[in-house]
Design a protein around this motif. Structure first.
Motif, PDB file in Angstrom:
ATOM      1  N   ASN A 130       0.820  -1.205   0.000  1.00  0.00           N
ATOM      2  CA  ASN A 130       0.000   0.000   0.000  1.00  0.00           C
ATOM      3  C   ASN A 130       0.859   1.262   0.000  1.00  0.00           C
ATOM      4  OD1 ASN A 130       0.704   0.599   2.767  1.00  0.00           O
ATOM      5  ND2 ASN A 130      -0.738  -0.998   3.380  1.00  0.00           N
ATOM      6  N   LEU A 131       0.206   2.388  -0.178  1.00  0.00           N
ATOM      7  CA  LEU A 131       0.909   3.657  -0.279  1.00  0.00           C
ATOM      8  C   LEU A 131       1.754   3.956   0.954  1.00  0.00           C
ATOM      9  CD1 LEU A 131       1.388   6.227  -1.967  1.00  0.00           C
ATOM     10  CD2 LEU A 131      -0.570   7.242  -0.765  1.00  0.00           C
ATOM     11  N   GLY A 132       1.237   3.701   2.137  1.00  0.00           N
ATOM     12  CA  GLY A 132       2.000   3.965   3.362  1.00  0.00           C
ATOM     13  C   GLY A 132       3.303   3.190   3.404  1.00  0.00           C
ATOM     14  N   ASN A 133       3.255   1.913   3.069  1.00  0.00           N
ATOM     15  CA  ASN A 133       4.469   1.099   3.084  1.00  0.00           C
ATOM     16  C   ASN A 133       5.432   1.496   1.976  1.00  0.00           C
ATOM     17  OD1 ASN A 133       3.902  -0.426   5.377  1.00  0.00           O
ATOM     18  ND2 ASN A 133       2.681  -1.885   4.221  1.00  0.00           N
ATOM     19  N   VAL A 134       4.900   1.842   0.808  1.00  0.00           N
ATOM     20  CA  VAL A 134       5.757   2.289  -0.297  1.00  0.00           C
ATOM     21  C   VAL A 134       6.476   3.580   0.092  1.00  0.00           C
ATOM     22  CG1 VAL A 134       5.765   3.191  -2.659  1.00  0.00           C
ATOM     23  CG2 VAL A 134       4.472   1.118  -2.123  1.00  0.00           C
ATOM     24  N   LEU A 135       5.753   4.527   0.673  1.00  0.00           N
ATOM     25  CA  LEU A 135       6.376   5.803   1.046  1.00  0.00           C
ATOM     26  C   LEU A 135       7.409   5.628   2.160  1.00  0.00           C
ATOM     27  CD1 LEU A 135       3.400   8.324   0.824  1.00  0.00           C
ATOM     28  CD2 LEU A 135       5.101   7.709  -0.914  1.00  0.00           C
ATOM     29  N   ASN A 136       7.144   4.736   3.105  1.00  0.00           N
ATOM     30  CA  ASN A 136       8.147   4.456   4.144  1.00  0.00           C
ATOM     31  C   ASN A 136       9.400   3.845   3.538  1.00  0.00           C
ATOM     32  OD1 ASN A 136       7.723   5.000   7.079  1.00  0.00           O
ATOM     33  ND2 ASN A 136       5.707   4.160   6.593  1.00  0.00           N
ATOM     34  N   ALA A 137       9.223   2.901   2.624  1.00  0.00           N
ATOM     35  CA  ALA A 137      10.372   2.273   1.962  1.00  0.00           C
ATOM     36  C   ALA A 137      11.144   3.305   1.140  1.00  0.00           C
ATOM     37  CB  ALA A 137       9.905   1.114   1.080  1.00  0.00           C
ATOM     38  N   PHE A 138      10.424   4.154   0.429  1.00  0.00           N
ATOM     39  CA  PHE A 138      11.060   5.187  -0.382  1.00  0.00           C
ATOM     40  C   PHE A 138      11.846   6.160   0.509  1.00  0.00           C
ATOM     41  CE2 PHE A 138      10.571   9.332  -2.714  1.00  0.00           C
ATOM     42  CZ  PHE A 138      11.481   9.045  -3.724  1.00  0.00           C
ATOM     43  N   ALA A 139      11.266   6.561   1.620  1.00  0.00           N
ATOM     44  CA  ALA A 139      11.957   7.442   2.568  1.00  0.00           C
ATOM     45  C   ALA A 139      13.201   6.749   3.129  1.00  0.00           C
ATOM     46  CB  ALA A 139      11.007   7.845   3.695  1.00  0.00           C
ATOM     47  N   ALA A 140      13.091   5.461   3.404  1.00  0.00           N
ATOM     48  CA  ALA A 140      14.236   4.697   3.906  1.00  0.00           C
ATOM     49  C   ALA A 140      15.350   4.658   2.866  1.00  0.00           C
ATOM     50  CB  ALA A 140      13.797   3.277   4.267  1.00  0.00           C
ATOM     51  N   LEU A 141      14.994   4.459   1.609  1.00  0.00           N
ATOM     52  CA  LEU A 141      15.993   4.429   0.541  1.00  0.00           C
ATOM     53  C   LEU A 141      16.705   5.778   0.431  1.00  0.00           C
ATOM     54  CD1 LEU A 141      17.358   2.869  -1.753  1.00  0.00           C
ATOM     55  CD2 LEU A 141      15.504   3.649  -3.258  1.00  0.00           C
ATOM     56  N   TYR A 142      15.967   6.846   0.552  1.00  0.00           N
ATOM     57  CA  TYR A 142      16.546   8.190   0.525  1.00  0.00           C
ATOM     58  C   TYR A 142      17.574   8.348   1.654  1.00  0.00           C
ATOM     59  CZ  TYR A 142      16.771  13.297   0.956  1.00  0.00           C
ATOM     60  OH  TYR A 142      17.203  14.603   1.060  1.00  0.00           O
ATOM     61  N   LEU A 143      17.179   7.985   2.866  1.00  0.00           N
ATOM     62  CA  LEU A 143      18.091   8.095   4.013  1.00  0.00           C
ATOM     63  C   LEU A 143      19.338   7.244   3.834  1.00  0.00           C
ATOM     64  CD1 LEU A 143      15.646   8.040   7.059  1.00  0.00           C
ATOM     65  CD2 LEU A 143      17.101   9.940   6.307  1.00  0.00           C
ATOM     66  N   LEU A 144      19.152   6.029   3.375  1.00  0.00           N
ATOM     67  CA  LEU A 144      20.303   5.143   3.190  1.00  0.00           C
ATOM     68  C   LEU A 144      21.275   5.710   2.170  1.00  0.00           C
ATOM     69  CD1 LEU A 144      18.569   1.671   3.369  1.00  0.00           C
ATOM     70  CD2 LEU A 144      20.203   2.637   5.016  1.00  0.00           C
ATOM     71  N   ASN A 145      20.765   6.317   1.120  1.00  0.00           N
ATOM     72  CA  ASN A 145      21.640   6.958   0.147  1.00  0.00           C
ATOM     73  C   ASN A 145      22.425   8.094   0.792  1.00  0.00           C
ATOM     74  OD1 ASN A 145      21.646   6.325  -2.957  1.00  0.00           O
ATOM     75  ND2 ASN A 145      19.633   5.740  -2.182  1.00  0.00           N
ATOM     76  N   LEU A 146      21.751   8.938   1.556  1.00  0.00           N
ATOM     77  CA  LEU A 146      22.453  10.045   2.223  1.00  0.00           C
ATOM     78  C   LEU A 146      23.553   9.524   3.144  1.00  0.00           C
ATOM     79  CD1 LEU A 146      19.679  12.611   3.237  1.00  0.00           C
ATOM     80  CD2 LEU A 146      21.171  12.638   1.234  1.00  0.00           C
TER      81      LEU A 146
END
Length: 192
Positions: A130-146
Motif C-alpha cells: 500500500n501507499l503507506g508502506n511504499v512511502l516508508n520504503a522510499f523514505a528509507a531508501l533516501y536516508l540510506l543513500n544520504l
C-alpha cells in the motif's frame, strides 16, 4: 569495475513516486490504498534497499558478509545511531515519516516485514503493498543513500583530515524533483 551508482537508482524511483502522486494524493487517509503499480514499486524499492544496505555494511567493514535485515541492523544501527531517528518530509504534501524508528538489532521496521510478506506470499498479502508502506520504503531508501554517500565521502576525505556533514552530502546529491528532505538538513538550510 563499474561503480554502482545507488543515487541514480534512487532518482529513478523518485520519478516513479512523483508520477504516482498525480493519481494518489500522499495523505495519511490514502495510506491503505494498494494496487499492482504500488506492488511493483514496493518490491523494487525494497530490493534496492537490500542492495545498498549490503554495500553500506561493506563500506563500514570490508570483511563483513551480512545477508539479512537483522545482520544489516547489527552493523548499521550500532555505527549510525542517528539513522533510526531521522524524519523525512514529503515537502509539497506535509507528510513526514521516520522509516527506521522501529529498527533495532532484533526488530525490523513494519514496512520491511510487510514487504517480505508481499514478496513471499503476494496472494495473501497484496493489500500490504500500500501507499503507506511504499512511502516508508522510499523514505528509507533516501536516508540510506544520504548516509552511504556521506560515509563514503568521509572515508575519502579522512586522509586529508576532513569530514563531510550529512547536510553537505544532501546538498551535493542533486535531485531533479526534490521530493524529499530530512528534517535535520531542511532545518539547516532554513537557518542559512
Amino acid at each position: 569495475m563499474v561503480e554502482a551508482n545507488y543515487w541514480q537508482y534512487y532518482l529513478s524511483f523518485e520519478e516513479d513516486v512523483d508520477r504516482l502522486f498525480r493519481y494518489i494524493e500522499p495523505a495519511e487517509y490514502n495510506f491503505t490504498v494498494y494496487s499492482v503499480e504500488l506492488t511493483r514499486l514496493y518490491l523494487a524499492i525494497c530490493s534496492e534497499i537490500d542492495v545498498i544496505l549490503k554495500a553500506y555494511c561493506k563500506l563500514l567493514d570490508e570483511g563483513s558478509k551480512p545477508s539479512n535485515i537483522n545482520e544489516y541492523a547489527e552493523m548499521v544501527v550500532s555505527s549510525k545511531k542517528g539513522l533510526c531517528s531521522e524524519t523525512v518530509n514529503f515537502q509539497r504534501f506535509g507528510v513526514s515519516m521516520t522509516p527506521f524508528s522501529e529498527w533495532k538489532q532484533s526488530s525490523t521496521p513494519t514496512w520491511w516485514k510487510k514487504h517480505n510478506g508481499v514478496k513471499h506470499n503476494r496472494n495473501v498479502n497484496f493489500k500490504d503493498a500500500n501507499l503507506g508502506n511504499v512511502l516508508n520504503a522510499f523514505a528509507a531508501l533516501y536516508l540510506l543513500n544520504l548516509y552511504y554517500y556521506q560515509e563514503r565521502r568521509c572515508i575519502e576525505l579522512q586522509e586529508q583530515g576532513f569530514s563531510e556533514s550529512l547536510e553537505e552530502t544532501a546538498a551535493s546529491l542533486k535531485s531533479r524533483l526534490d521530493v524529499l528532505r530530512i528534517d535535520s538538513v531542511w532545518l539547516s538550510f532554513m537557518e542559512r
